[in-house]
Design an enzyme around this catalytic site. Structure first.
Site, PDB file in Angstrom:
ATOM      1  N   GLN A  98       0.822  -1.215   0.000  1.00 40.69           N
ATOM      2  CA  GLN A  98       0.000   0.000   0.000  1.00 40.69           C
ATOM      3  C   GLN A  98       0.862   1.275   0.000  1.00 40.69           C
ATOM      4  O   GLN A  98       0.608   2.203  -0.763  1.00 40.69           O
ATOM      5  CB  GLN A  98      -0.924   0.006   1.232  1.00 40.69           C
ATOM      6  CG  GLN A  98      -1.970   1.109   1.191  1.00 40.69           C
ATOM      7  CD  GLN A  98      -2.593   1.408   2.554  1.00 40.69           C
ATOM      8  OE1 GLN A  98      -2.104   0.945   3.588  1.00 40.69           O
ATOM      9  NE2 GLN A  98      -3.658   2.178   2.565  1.00 40.69           N
ATOM     10  N   ASP A 156      10.325  -6.385  -4.029  1.00 44.64           N
ATOM     11  CA  ASP A 156       9.257  -7.013  -3.236  1.00 44.64           C
ATOM     12  C   ASP A 156       9.287  -8.510  -3.542  1.00 44.64           C
ATOM     13  O   ASP A 156      10.033  -8.949  -4.423  1.00 44.64           O
ATOM     14  CB  ASP A 156       7.878  -6.407  -3.618  1.00 44.64           C
ATOM     15  CG  ASP A 156       6.862  -6.533  -2.486  1.00 44.64           C
ATOM     16  OD1 ASP A 156       6.714  -7.643  -1.950  1.00 44.64           O
ATOM     17  OD2 ASP A 156       6.227  -5.529  -2.135  1.00 44.64           O
ATOM     18  N   TYR A 203       1.784  -7.389  16.488  1.00 41.24           N
ATOM     19  CA  TYR A 203       2.245  -6.319  15.611  1.00 41.24           C
ATOM     20  C   TYR A 203       2.768  -5.132  16.437  1.00 41.24           C
ATOM     21  O   TYR A 203       3.853  -4.602  16.185  1.00 41.24           O
ATOM     22  CB  TYR A 203       1.066  -5.901  14.732  1.00 41.24           C
ATOM     23  CG  TYR A 203       1.288  -4.738  13.799  1.00 41.24           C
ATOM     24  CD1 TYR A 203       2.137  -4.848  12.711  1.00 41.24           C
ATOM     25  CD2 TYR A 203       0.595  -3.542  13.976  1.00 41.24           C
ATOM     26  CE1 TYR A 203       2.305  -3.783  11.832  1.00 41.24           C
ATOM     27  CE2 TYR A 203       0.746  -2.484  13.096  1.00 41.24           C
ATOM     28  CZ  TYR A 203       1.611  -2.606  12.031  1.00 41.24           C
ATOM     29  OH  TYR A 203       1.760  -1.562  11.161  1.00 41.24           O
TER      30      TYR A 203
END
Ligand code: AKB
Length: 316
Positions: A12, A34, A142
């Protein structure tokens, strides 16, 4: 001349950051990498290579071979997904960071951006206007990985002289590439569903306020922080940046101003508990004072832009 490596360039943030960096530093000087294929604009405008940040030797080889001077490491498992695979998410998030810190230490890529998050805060943190320095007891995998990462970043600045820079991103709202597996994702999904079906079922309650930011503001401020004079940075971990705070109901009401027939319903899932542990609003005065953080998008402008751009995207 700067040679910039973006890790996680198909995600994103990466999909938009690469294009913004290429405008400033030149297409050939910004290397997108990536483990997923990039969006067309990234692939067509400059170098892209498949590269796994978890493979230390390949990463170091790439950085030395292309004489990289700056790294943006955006690879991460986001909050919602991380709760489904806690140990794997911890391994991925921490290894991705430690590999880039070590590569910085072993190469000329001394400047490193790594995103932290509002997830570093927890249920014992003051929820409103959350200060930079406060109680931090995150209770998600996270959040724990982001807080540990901030500490490691500061450690590498002090111990090894790496120029580590970071911000605590709020939820990021964008239309080019959708987020995946985050708690703030509802604020992107809602636009796609509004335009496709005229309705949306939110996985957060109507009154769950969270800090959010439009992607253009996030990108401009990230680059601003990376270009700031190092002597201006009073913090070497991660800066609070506030964005705008709103609830799912407030967002839906703003959408209804443009689409009166739009309806929203609420069916909270496991992400509600995560959202409840995060701040509702953030104090970012230190970022404003140190390097001039600012935002151009309020809720109205954000909604207008998203409705227009998502409609264009869905038309094809
Ligand atoms: C998430 O929801 O996990 C992310 C974040 C706030 O870091 N968008």
């Amino acid at each position: 001349m700067e040679k910039i490596l973006v890790i996680g360039s198909s995600g994103q943030i990466g999909s938009e950051l690469v294009l913004a960096l290429r405008k400033i530093y030149g297409n050939d000087n910004v290397f997108a990498t990536d483990i997923k294929q990039p969006v067309k604009e990234v692939r067509d405008s400059g170098p892209f290579q498949m590269l796994d940040v978890l493979d230390y030797n390949n990463l170091l080889h790439f950085v030395v071979r292309f004489k990289i001077t700056q790294i943006y490491n955006l690879a991460a498992v986001l909050s919602g997904n991380a709760e489904k695979i806690p140990l794997q998410a911890w391994d991925i998030n921490m290894k991705a960071l430690m590999n880039t810190l070590e590569v910085s230490r072993q190469s000329d890529a001394k400047k490193l951006f790594w995103p932290s998050s509002i997830a570093v805060f927890g249920p014992t943190t003051p929820r409103h206007n959350t200060p930079q320095l406060t109680v931090m007891e995150p209770n998600t995998v996270y959040g724990i990985s982001k807080l540990a990462g901030e500490r490691w970043g500061e450690y590498y600045v002090k111990r090894y002289g790496i120029d580590f820079r970071s911000v605590r991103y709020p939820g990021l709202i964008s239309y080019k590439t959708e987020p995946g597996g985050g708690t703030t994702d509802y604020a992107v999904e809602i636009f796609f569903e509004a335009i496709k079906n005229g309705k949306y079922e939110s996985f957060l309650n109507e009154d769950t306020a969270l800090p959010m930011m439009f992607m253009d503001d996030a990108i401009q401020n990230t680059i601003k922080l990376m270009e700031a004079d190092e002597s201006k940075l009073s913090l070497r971990s991660a800066y609070n940046i506030a964005g705008i705070s709103f609830t799912p109901k407030e967002l839906a009401d703003e959408i209804k101003k443009q689409m009166p027939g739009f309806t929203i319903s609420y069916k909270p899932d496991f992400r509600q508990a995560i959202a409840d542990s995060w701040p509702a609003s953030i104090d970012d005065s230190i970022a404003r004072n140190d390097w001039g953080h600012d935002e151009k998008y309020d809720l109205g402008k954000l909604v207008d832009t998203m409705l227009e751009k998502v409609a264009e995207k869905l038309k094809g």
